[in-house]
Design a protein around this motif. Structure first.
Motif, PDB file in Angstrom:
ATOM      1  N   TYR A   1       6.381 -14.234   9.623  1.00 41.22           N
ATOM      2  CA  TYR A   1       5.951 -13.691  10.276  1.00 41.22           C
ATOM      3  C   TYR A   1       3.915 -14.470  10.507  1.00 41.22           C
ATOM      4  CZ  TYR A   1       2.850 -10.040  13.045  1.00 41.22           C
ATOM      5  OH  TYR A   1       1.842  -9.300  13.042  1.00 41.22           O
ATOM      6  N   TRP A   2       3.730 -14.905  11.350  1.00 42.86           N
ATOM      7  CA  TRP A   2       2.286 -14.924  11.474  1.00 42.86           C
ATOM      8  C   TRP A   2       0.834 -14.103  12.292  1.00 42.86           C
ATOM      9  CZ3 TRP A   2       0.762 -20.561  13.046  1.00 42.86           C
ATOM     10  CH2 TRP A   2       1.131 -21.830  11.998  1.00 42.86           C
ATOM     11  N   SER A   3       0.274 -13.775  11.842  1.00 36.49           N
ATOM     12  CA  SER A   3      -0.659 -12.922  11.803  1.00 36.49           C
ATOM     13  C   SER A   3      -1.998 -13.269  11.760  1.00 36.49           C
ATOM     14  CB  SER A   3      -0.702 -11.283  11.995  1.00 36.49           C
ATOM     15  OG  SER A   3      -1.063 -10.069  11.828  1.00 36.49           O
ATOM     16  N   TRP A   4      -2.718 -13.101  12.476  1.00 39.10           N
ATOM     17  CA  TRP A   4      -4.475 -12.902  12.082  1.00 39.10           C
ATOM     18  C   TRP A   4      -4.693 -11.678  11.129  1.00 39.10           C
ATOM     19  CZ3 TRP A   4      -3.103 -12.233  17.266  1.00 39.10           C
ATOM     20  CH2 TRP A   4      -3.267 -11.073  17.689  1.00 39.10           C
ATOM     21  N   GLY A   5      -4.538 -10.125  11.432  1.00 39.55           N
ATOM     22  CA  GLY A   5      -4.241  -9.119  10.963  1.00 39.55           C
ATOM     23  C   GLY A   5      -3.989  -9.167   9.488  1.00 39.55           C
ATOM     24  N   SER A   6      -3.782  -8.021   8.913  1.00 34.04           N
ATOM     25  CA  SER A   6      -4.354  -7.580   7.473  1.00 34.04           C
ATOM     26  C   SER A   6      -2.772  -6.996   7.453  1.00 34.04           C
ATOM     27  CB  SER A   6      -5.058  -8.334   6.855  1.00 34.04           C
ATOM     28  OG  SER A   6      -6.261  -7.413   6.650  1.00 34.04           O
ATOM     29  N   LYS A   7      -2.700  -6.460   5.873  1.00 33.62           N
ATOM     30  CA  LYS A   7      -1.764  -5.151   5.675  1.00 33.62           C
ATOM     31  C   LYS A   7      -2.993  -4.093   6.096  1.00 33.62           C
ATOM     32  CE  LYS A   7       0.765  -2.752   2.778  1.00 33.62           C
ATOM     33  NZ  LYS A   7       1.765  -2.594   1.192  1.00 33.62           N
ATOM     34  N   GLY A   8      -2.797  -3.046   6.726  1.00 31.46           N
ATOM     35  CA  GLY A   8      -3.554  -1.957   7.003  1.00 31.46           C
ATOM     36  C   GLY A   8      -4.472  -2.033   8.391  1.00 31.46           C
ATOM     37  N   VAL A   9      -4.203  -3.197   9.233  1.00 31.01           N
ATOM     38  CA  VAL A   9      -5.275  -3.383  10.101  1.00 31.01           C
ATOM     39  C   VAL A   9      -4.144  -4.251  10.905  1.00 31.01           C
ATOM     40  CG1 VAL A   9      -6.324  -5.202  12.104  1.00 31.01           C
ATOM     41  CG2 VAL A   9      -7.262  -4.640   9.319  1.00 31.01           C
ATOM     42  N   ASP A  10      -2.857  -4.243  10.597  1.00 28.76           N
ATOM     43  CA  ASP A  10      -1.460  -4.846  11.426  1.00 28.76           C
ATOM     44  C   ASP A  10      -0.193  -4.560  10.793  1.00 28.76           C
ATOM     45  OD1 ASP A  10       0.671  -6.278  12.993  1.00 28.76           O
ATOM     46  OD2 ASP A  10       0.786  -8.065  12.391  1.00 28.76           O
ATOM     47  N   PRO A  11       0.097  -2.930  11.953  1.00 26.43           N
ATOM     48  CA  PRO A  11       1.361  -2.618  11.812  1.00 26.43           C
ATOM     49  C   PRO A  11       2.289  -3.136  10.864  1.00 26.43           C
ATOM     50  CG  PRO A  11       0.737  -2.308  13.852  1.00 26.43           C
ATOM     51  CD  PRO A  11      -0.525  -3.253  13.486  1.00 26.43           C
ATOM     52  N   VAL A  12       2.626  -4.052  11.386  1.00 28.36           N
ATOM     53  CA  VAL A  12       3.952  -4.884  11.336  1.00 28.36           C
ATOM     54  C   VAL A  12       3.827  -5.308   9.592  1.00 28.36           C
ATOM     55  CG1 VAL A  12       4.912  -6.978  11.624  1.00 28.36           C
ATOM     56  CG2 VAL A  12       3.743  -6.033  13.600  1.00 28.36           C
ATOM     57  N   TYR A  13       3.137  -5.470   8.995  1.00 29.34           N
ATOM     58  CA  TYR A  13       2.977  -5.124   7.667  1.00 29.34           C
ATOM     59  C   TYR A  13       3.793  -4.559   6.829  1.00 29.34           C
ATOM     60  CZ  TYR A  13       0.053  -9.430   7.355  1.00 29.34           C
ATOM     61  OH  TYR A  13      -0.511 -10.590   7.333  1.00 29.34           O
ATOM     62  N   ALA A  14       3.651  -3.273   7.318  1.00 30.40           N
ATOM     63  CA  ALA A  14       4.180  -2.119   6.944  1.00 30.40           C
ATOM     64  C   ALA A  14       5.984  -1.999   7.085  1.00 30.40           C
ATOM     65  CB  ALA A  14       3.990  -0.587   7.483  1.00 30.40           C
ATOM     66  N   MET A  15       6.068  -2.750   8.492  1.00 29.86           N
ATOM     67  CA  MET A  15       7.560  -2.369   9.294  1.00 29.86           C
ATOM     68  C   MET A  15       8.004  -3.609   8.141  1.00 29.86           C
ATOM     69  SD  MET A  15       6.828  -0.059  10.586  1.00 29.86           S
ATOM     70  CE  MET A  15       9.461   0.409  10.765  1.00 29.86           C
ATOM     71  N   ILE A  16       7.321  -4.351   8.096  1.00 28.22           N
ATOM     72  CA  ILE A  16       8.515  -5.826   7.368  1.00 28.22           C
ATOM     73  C   ILE A  16       9.053  -5.507   5.925  1.00 28.22           C
ATOM     74  CG2 ILE A  16       8.169  -7.424   6.087  1.00 28.22           C
ATOM     75  CD1 ILE A  16       6.597  -9.121   7.624  1.00 28.22           C
ATOM     76  N   GLU A  17       8.385  -4.048   5.034  1.00 27.99           N
ATOM     77  CA  GLU A  17       8.731  -3.620   3.898  1.00 27.99           C
ATOM     78  C   GLU A  17       9.469  -2.459   3.993  1.00 27.99           C
ATOM     79  OE1 GLU A  17       5.115  -1.997   2.434  1.00 27.99           O
ATOM     80  OE2 GLU A  17       3.730  -3.767   1.926  1.00 27.99           O
ATOM     81  N   LYS A  18       9.554  -1.933   4.822  1.00 33.26           N
ATOM     82  CA  LYS A  18      10.301  -0.869   5.436  1.00 33.26           C
ATOM     83  C   LYS A  18      11.852  -1.530   5.674  1.00 33.26           C
ATOM     84  CE  LYS A  18       7.823   3.482   6.953  1.00 33.26           C
ATOM     85  NZ  LYS A  18       8.267   3.974   5.428  1.00 33.26           N
ATOM     86  N   TYR A  19      12.028  -2.730   6.487  1.00 32.77           N
ATOM     87  CA  TYR A  19      13.069  -3.939   6.946  1.00 32.77           C
ATOM     88  C   TYR A  19      13.740  -4.437   5.659  1.00 32.77           C
ATOM     89  CZ  TYR A  19      15.551  -6.606  10.099  1.00 32.77           C
ATOM     90  OH  TYR A  19      16.623  -7.459  10.656  1.00 32.77           O
ATOM     91  N   GLN A  20      13.338  -4.685   4.663  1.00 34.90           N
ATOM     92  CA  GLN A  20      13.621  -5.848   3.423  1.00 34.90           C
ATOM     93  C   GLN A  20      13.956  -5.073   2.776  1.00 34.90           C
ATOM     94  OE1 GLN A  20      10.985  -9.373   3.609  1.00 34.90           O
ATOM     95  NE2 GLN A  20       9.958  -7.674   2.510  1.00 34.90           N
TER      96      GLN A  20
END
Length: 462
Positions: free
Chosen positions: A65-84
């Motif tokens: 998953y590519w993003s210019w954002g980081s954890k705490g800025v891009d909400p997808v990061y948190a969802m990746i953790e839940k999905y995994q």
């Protein structure tokens, strides 16, 4: 940062660079999953997601998953953790790419077979990713039912490649300390611009003819955003009837430019000489009110944490409901790489369904991005509305308009007109004419198509 300008530069860069992609292998490092029944509830409203299944037949698989954002800025990061956590055989590896490089590297990666299966999207750079992004494998009617702005992202075939997770627009931020010192209370929060002027005058201070505290400050980049909202309030579209040409040099823009100039020159609530950065002036406690979008909440938290501020809805010219209160823009959901393998795309599409059905994704996005939920079921959520920015937007969300991923010139040429009038003494007529000419030149070869006609109240425009 002007996002659209960066995207425009990236288009030119992509066209002359050779392709070099980072890999995104099919073999994951997770364990094999044999447990289809996770014992979890089905989530979602119209779009529903049943987590009780095997992903990739339980075989290990790794995606990027590519993003210019980081954890705490891009909400997808948190969802990746839940999905995994639910699917231990799936590894989704976040790859952070700096914004200045992102829109050069991402299109090149997507052109090949080894690019990221999932990637962050900004709608201003739509043209860079659209050729490679797969359509969402979700019923369009369900998207429209659950997400209030989904329809503006549909193509001629009724398909979408991303939608809005949350939306943002302009509001008035005010310094509560200065407000109280001026003897103002919550009852004084203005709803019309005439009321606003009187409040701004009470919040303005001078010493020996020199302004020491501005009641309202829009120096810097604020004009390029606020003029669009003011025009929309009066029923003036940002683009022509065919949606291809900027509509800047008109009587409404002139009237609103004069209104803003009167705030400084006639009503003396601010000054072009009172600094050139409204954000810094507000953060330093020198300006009492500013017009800003949701990102300002994050800026104040990071750079000016001691400022006690409140937010109220941008005033209108009358008590009547306007054509639109303002323009909005959305934070986009991730894209799926249409050039990846069938296995990678299948997992990516499953992840998209997971986050769109999952209220947690929107809650995280609203909190991290200070933006209002595009998901209908959360637009009256008490926890979300406890944020003053969200509370200010909630009553107006249906009357916000999205013009589409407008070319950068709409902002840059508008700002130039503002500077010519306020700083260089140019007449409003001449400044508007020059800005319109520049917009016409810049958009001459553009394939931009306005989305204003998709606005629910489009027929009410003047």
């Amino acid at each position: 940062m002007n996002l659209k300008k960066v995207c425009s530069a990236a288009i030119a860069t992509v066209s002359i660079l050779s392709f070099a992609a980072c890999g995104s292998g099919n073999t994951g490092t997770g364990t094999t999953d044999t447990n289809a029944d996770k014992g979890l509830d089905v989530m979602g409203q119209t779009i529903q997601y049943d987590p009780n299944h095997l992903v990739n037949n339980g075989k290990p698989i790794q995606l990027e998953y590519w993003s210019w954002g980081s954890k705490g800025v891009d909400p997808v990061y948190a969802m990746i953790e839940k999905y995994q956590e639910i699917y231990p055989n799936v590894t989704i590896k976040p790859v952070n790419v700096a914004w200045d490089d992102y829109w050069t590297k991402l299109p090149l990666a997507l052109k090949g077979k080894n690019g990221p299966a999932l990637f962050n999207v900004h709608n201003s750079c739509d043209s860079l990713i659209r050729p490679y992004a797969a359509d969402y494998d979700i019923d369009t009617a369900a998207l429209e039912a659950d997400y209030s702005t989904a329809d503006v992202h549909e193509d001629d075939n009724g398909k979408v490649k991303y939608i809005d997770s949350v939306i943002s627009t302009g509001s008035i931020y005010y310094n509560k300390t200065l407000w109280s010192e001026a003897g103002l209370t919550d009852d004084d929060i203005p709803t019309t611009w005439d009321e606003f002027i009187k409040v701004a005058q009470k919040l303005t201070k001078t010493d020996g003819g020199k302004m020491t505290q501005a009641g309202f400050n829009f120096n810097g980049d604020a004009y390029s955003a606020i003029y669009q909202g003011l025009n929309y309030q009066k029923g003036e579209l940002l683009f022509s009837a065919d949606g291809k040409k900027a509509n800047y040099d008109n009587a409404t823009t002139k009237e609103n430019m004069q209104f803003l100039q009167d705030l400084y020159n006639k009503y003396k609530v601010g000054s072009v000489d009172f600094g050139n950065d409204y954000t810094q002036s507000f953060g330093n406690g020198q300006t009492a009110m500013i017009y800003a979008w949701g990102h300002m909440g994050g800026t104040l938290k990071e750079k000016y944490p001691d400022i006690d501020y409140g937010v109220f809805a941008t005033p209108t010219f009358t008590k009547d409901t306007p054509f639109a209160y303002d323009r909005y823009n959305g934070e986009s959901t991730p894209g799926v790489n249409g050039n990846q393998t069938k296995e990678q795309q299948a997992v990516a599409q499953d992840f998209i369904k997971f986050i769109l059905a999952n209220d947690d994704y929107i809650r995280v996005a609203a909190a991290e991005l200070n933006s209002f939920p595009a998901k209908v079921s959360l637009q009256k959520d008490e926890d979300i509305l406890s944020n003053p920015i969200m509370a200010a937007l909630q009553p107006r969300v249906d009357r916000l308009i999205w013009p589409g991923p407008a070319p950068a010139t709409v902002e840059t040429s508008g700002k130039a007109a503002f500077e010519n009038v306020f700083q260089n003494g140019m007449s409003i007529d001449k400044a508007l004419k020059e800005a319109q000419s520049q917009m016409d030149t810049d958009m001459k070869s553009s394939d931009f198509q306005s989305m204003e006609s998709k606005y629910a109240f489009y027929d009410e425009h003047k």
